[in-house]
Design an enzyme around this catalytic site. Structure first.
Site, PDB file in Angstrom:
ATOM      1  N   CYS A  49       0.842  -1.188   0.000  1.00 40.62           N
ATOM      2  CA  CYS A  49       0.000   0.000   0.000  1.00 40.62           C
ATOM      3  C   CYS A  49       0.878   1.239   0.000  1.00 40.62           C
ATOM      4  CB  CYS A  49      -0.877   0.036   1.243  1.00 40.62           C
ATOM      5  SG  CYS A  49      -2.067  -1.298   1.302  1.00 40.62           S
ATOM      6  N   GLY A  75      -0.040   0.086  -4.901  1.00 34.86           N
ATOM      7  CA  GLY A  75      -1.365  -0.508  -4.750  1.00 34.86           C
ATOM      8  C   GLY A  75      -2.295  -0.003  -5.828  1.00 34.86           C
ATOM      9  N   ASN A 149      -0.109   1.081   5.847  1.00 37.72           N
ATOM     10  CA  ASN A 149       0.700   0.216   4.984  1.00 37.72           C
ATOM     11  C   ASN A 149       1.390  -0.815   5.876  1.00 37.72           C
ATOM     12  OD1 ASN A 149       3.845   0.761   3.193  1.00 37.72           O
ATOM     13  ND2 ASN A 149       2.452  -0.948   3.104  1.00 37.72           N
ATOM     14  N   GLY A 150       1.119  -2.100   5.653  1.00 37.08           N
ATOM     15  CA  GLY A 150       1.738  -3.156   6.472  1.00 37.08           C
ATOM     16  C   GLY A 150       0.691  -4.138   6.950  1.00 37.08           C
ATOM     17  N   CYS A 283      12.307  -3.572   5.551  1.00 40.55           N
ATOM     18  CA  CYS A 283      12.030  -4.627   4.552  1.00 40.55           C
ATOM     19  C   CYS A 283      13.003  -4.490   3.382  1.00 40.55           C
ATOM     20  CB  CYS A 283      10.592  -4.500   4.044  1.00 40.55           C
ATOM     21  SG  CYS A 283      10.263  -5.581   2.630  1.00 40.55           S
ATOM     22  N   SER A 330      11.211  -5.729 -14.980  1.00 41.91           N
ATOM     23  CA  SER A 330      11.317  -5.505 -13.540  1.00 41.91           C
ATOM     24  C   SER A 330      12.767  -5.583 -13.076  1.00 41.91           C
ATOM     25  CB  SER A 330      10.465  -6.527 -12.780  1.00 41.91           C
ATOM     26  OG  SER A 330      10.866  -7.817 -13.134  1.00 41.91           O
ATOM     27  N   ASP A 393      13.927 -10.042 -10.999  1.00 41.05           N
ATOM     28  CA  ASP A 393      14.074  -9.516  -9.632  1.00 41.05           C
ATOM     29  C   ASP A 393      13.764 -10.563  -8.565  1.00 41.05           C
ATOM     30  OD1 ASP A 393      11.257  -9.470  -9.244  1.00 41.05           O
ATOM     31  OD2 ASP A 393      11.167  -7.576 -10.300  1.00 41.05           O
ATOM     32  N   CYS A 429       5.840 -14.081   3.982  1.00 41.70           N
ATOM     33  CA  CYS A 429       5.974 -12.777   4.636  1.00 41.70           C
ATOM     34  C   CYS A 429       4.689 -12.456   5.393  1.00 41.70           C
ATOM     35  CB  CYS A 429       6.234 -11.679   3.621  1.00 41.70           C
ATOM     36  SG  CYS A 429       6.168 -10.041   4.389  1.00 41.70           S
ATOM     37  N   CYS A 482      14.989  -6.564   7.645  1.00 46.15           N
ATOM     38  CA  CYS A 482      14.251  -7.816   7.696  1.00 46.15           C
ATOM     39  C   CYS A 482      14.589  -8.577   6.423  1.00 46.15           C
ATOM     40  CB  CYS A 482      12.740  -7.567   7.756  1.00 46.15           C
ATOM     41  SG  CYS A 482      11.795  -9.107   7.593  1.00 46.15           S
ATOM     42  N   CYS A 485      11.909 -13.523   4.594  1.00 46.88           N
ATOM     43  CA  CYS A 485      11.416 -14.373   3.501  1.00 46.88           C
ATOM     44  C   CYS A 485      12.542 -15.161   2.848  1.00 46.88           C
ATOM     45  CB  CYS A 485      10.627 -13.561   2.481  1.00 46.88           C
ATOM     46  SG  CYS A 485      11.407 -12.041   1.987  1.00 46.88           S
TER      47      CYS A 485
HETATM   48  S1  SF4 Z   1       9.652 -11.071   5.119  1.00 51.55           S
HETATM   49 FE1  SF4 Z   1      10.613 -10.305   3.206  1.00 51.55          FE
HETATM   50  S2  SF4 Z   1       9.010  -9.138   2.155  1.00 51.55           S
HETATM   51 FE2  SF4 Z   1       8.360  -9.434   4.303  1.00 51.55          FE
HETATM   52  S3  SF4 Z   1       9.043  -7.619   5.395  1.00 51.55           S
HETATM   53 FE3  SF4 Z   1      10.656  -9.137   5.623  1.00 51.55          FE
HETATM   54  S4  SF4 Z   1      12.035  -8.766   3.864  1.00 51.55           S
HETATM   55 FE4  SF4 Z   1      10.129  -7.692   3.445  1.00 51.55          FE
END
Ligand code: SF4
Length: 512
Positions: A49, A75, A149-150, A283, A330, A393, A429, A482, A485
């Site tokens: 978003c 989005g 957003n999230g 992220c 991409s 990507d 995720c 983070c 994933c």
């Molecule tokens: S799990 Fe992956 S897509 Fe989700 S917030 Fe963490 S880095 Fe981003």
């Protein structure tokens, strides 16, 4: 449905008549054309978003419109604006793209000096008008509008608890939980209630809110999603990405810090801090895919990070080939970087038909593959007999890549080698990206060799985790990202019950 949208639907239908006989047969057997023009814009990847807010501008709604326009990539399902003139807050939202939802006639009544806006890609709650944002409520003698957003990772537990205490929900979004938590504590004062609400929710949330006379911006303690602060002609602006500031000629001031609430009113801006002091978990996939390349997020320019991904891939995978190409576009910036270091010519081997709209019109496999074929056309003369390196990507399900590869083979490519500008996506995720189950991820259950065979490639390689961190300007010991994933190391615990349709499922299960 707006008029322009109806025109688009008509255009989609008439384009069918121009299909070849074979394609028409496939069409008639495998799918129904979209009756909704919005359906043809569903994203081909998992976006999230975009949020925007502005305080102290006579044309607040119009600037919000432009801000959302710049954030459209985050989005495409719905768009909305809530605006305050100091006396009342009103809003307009609808399903569709920003330019489809907002026209002169819909923007004109949205008068006021303070506005927030939202573009949505649904990650909790279906893609319905009831779930479009901003979400506006009245409580006492005040208005509260919120855009988020999230994903809240404890949403199921909180919703159940709130319902148990008599809360009545109007939507199936996790976002609505914020306003219920806020309302319950307002007797302690707005700021205390706000801090309390933000400390009760867990997960990823960058939020803009407004009341009659305040604009509020919040970023969760880990800072998963970006949120920046800018200024234009003395008015404060909040936006998911700096590209929205650029469009309205606002000056970038700073990022909202993880665990920070900024409150902007006629007295200026002040900050509150909340939650545990933790190592940020920005992220990293924002750099790889989500954010616009002309944005600066987490202190870095996205274009330059993507180019560095390509530089490092070339170092990690010294391949020889006749040409390198993004797949389809991409991987543009990583492909540029790769070609620069590998000294292999960069070519655009497939041409996108920009007028078809986005693929994945309907979730059926047959439809999805048709969507790819109709949208991308390989340049046969460029590819025939060539050894090609494709820069992608990310690979999520692998089905889209497989279809595209078949198209390139048919166009005569001799060898097809794919390099992916991030490590394999092996874990879901829970923080607001639409791959929330392992079943959606081919790398969760297949080796790289199996994925290569499934897609039909001569070779397949992924960027290493260290390479990704290097491109993001950090190392495995110092980073503030983070990467769950890729690694399965989740910075915030999550409730496995929370999924895109969890609240709808719960609602319907009670009547099953
Ligand atoms: S799990 Fe992956 S897509 Fe989700 S917030 Fe963490 S880095 Fe981003």
């Amino acid at each position: 449905m707006p008029k322009s949208a109806r025109r688009r639907a008509a255009a989609n239908e008439s384009s069918t008549a121009e299909c070849t006989e074979d394609a028409a047969k496939v069409l008639s057997k495998t799918m129904t054309l979209p009756t909704s023009p919005f359906a043809s814009y569903l994203p081909s990847r998992r976006e999230e978003c975009g949020i925007f807010g502005i305080f102290g501008h006579p044309d607040a709604a119009k600037l919000t419109f432009f801000g959302l326009y710049a954030l459209q990539h985050r989005g495409q399902e719905s768009a909305g604006i809530a605006v305050s003139d100091g006396v009342r807050v009103q809003e307009y939202k609808h399903m569709g793209l920003v330019w489809e939802v907002f026209r002169e006639e819909t923007l004109k009544p949205l008068t006021g000096h303070l506005a927030i806006g939202h573009v949505r890609y649904s990650t909790t709650g279906s893609s319905l008008l009831a779930n479009a944002q901003p979400f506006l409520v009245h409580h006492g003698n005040e208005y509260y509008a919120i855009a988020h957003n999230g994903n809240l990772t404890n949403a199921a537990h909180l919703r159940r608890k709130l319902e148990h205490h008599g809360a009545i929900f109007q939507s199936t979004m996790d976002t609505e939980i914020f306003v219920h938590l806020l309302a319950r504590k307002l007797r302690n004062g707005f700021e205390e209630a706000l801090v309390d609400a933000m400390e009760t929710v867990h997960g990823a949330y960058s939020v803009v809110m407004c009341t009659r006379d305040k604009l509020i911006g919040v970023r969760d303690p880990y800072g998963f999603r970006p949120l920046c602060l800018g200024r234009v002609n003395g008015s404060y602006v909040l936006a998911s990405e700096t590209c929205a500031l650029d469009l309205i000629e606002a000056e970038y001031i700073r990022d909202i810090e993880p665990g920070e609430i900024v409150i902007i009113d006629q007295n200026g801006l002040h900050s509150l801090h909340f939650g545990p002091k933790v190592r940020p978990a920005y992220c990293i996939f924002e750099f790889i895919y989500f954010a616009r390349p002309d944005s600066n997020i987490f202190g870095q320019n996205v274009y330059l990070v993507r180019k560095r991904l390509g530089h490092i891939m070339a170092r990690e995978n010294p391949l020889t080939a006749d040409l390198v190409m993004p797949f389809p576009d991409s991987g543009n910036y990583a492909a540029l970087g790769f070609a620069e270091v590998a000294k292999i010519p960069l070519e655009m081997g497939v041409i996108r038909n920009h007028y078809v709209g986005r693929t994945f019109i309907q979730p059926s496999q047959a439809m999805r593959e048709f969507g790819v074929r109709v949208k991308l056309n390989p340049v046969r003369e460029l590819l025939q007999g060539k050894r090609v390196i494709l820069i992608e990507d990310s690979i999520i399900r692998g089905t889209t890549s497989r279809t595209r590869i078949q198209t390139l083979r048919r166009a005569g490519a001799k060898e097809l080698h794919m390099l992916v500008s991030c490590p394999p996506h092996r874990f879901p995720c829970p923080y607001g990206i639409d791959f929330s189950t392992k079943g959606e991820l081919i790398a969760a259950s297949h080796s790289v060799a199996e994925i290569r065979n499934f897609i039909g490639l001569d070779s397949l390689d992924y960027l290493s985790l260290d390479g990704l961190l290097e491109a993001a300007g950090t190392t495995s010991t110092d980073h503030q990202f983070c990467m769950a994933c890729f690694t399965g190391n989740y910075p915030v615990k999550f409730d496995e019950e929370v999924s895109k349709h969890c609240f709808e499922k719960e609602l319907h299960s009670k009547h099953a």
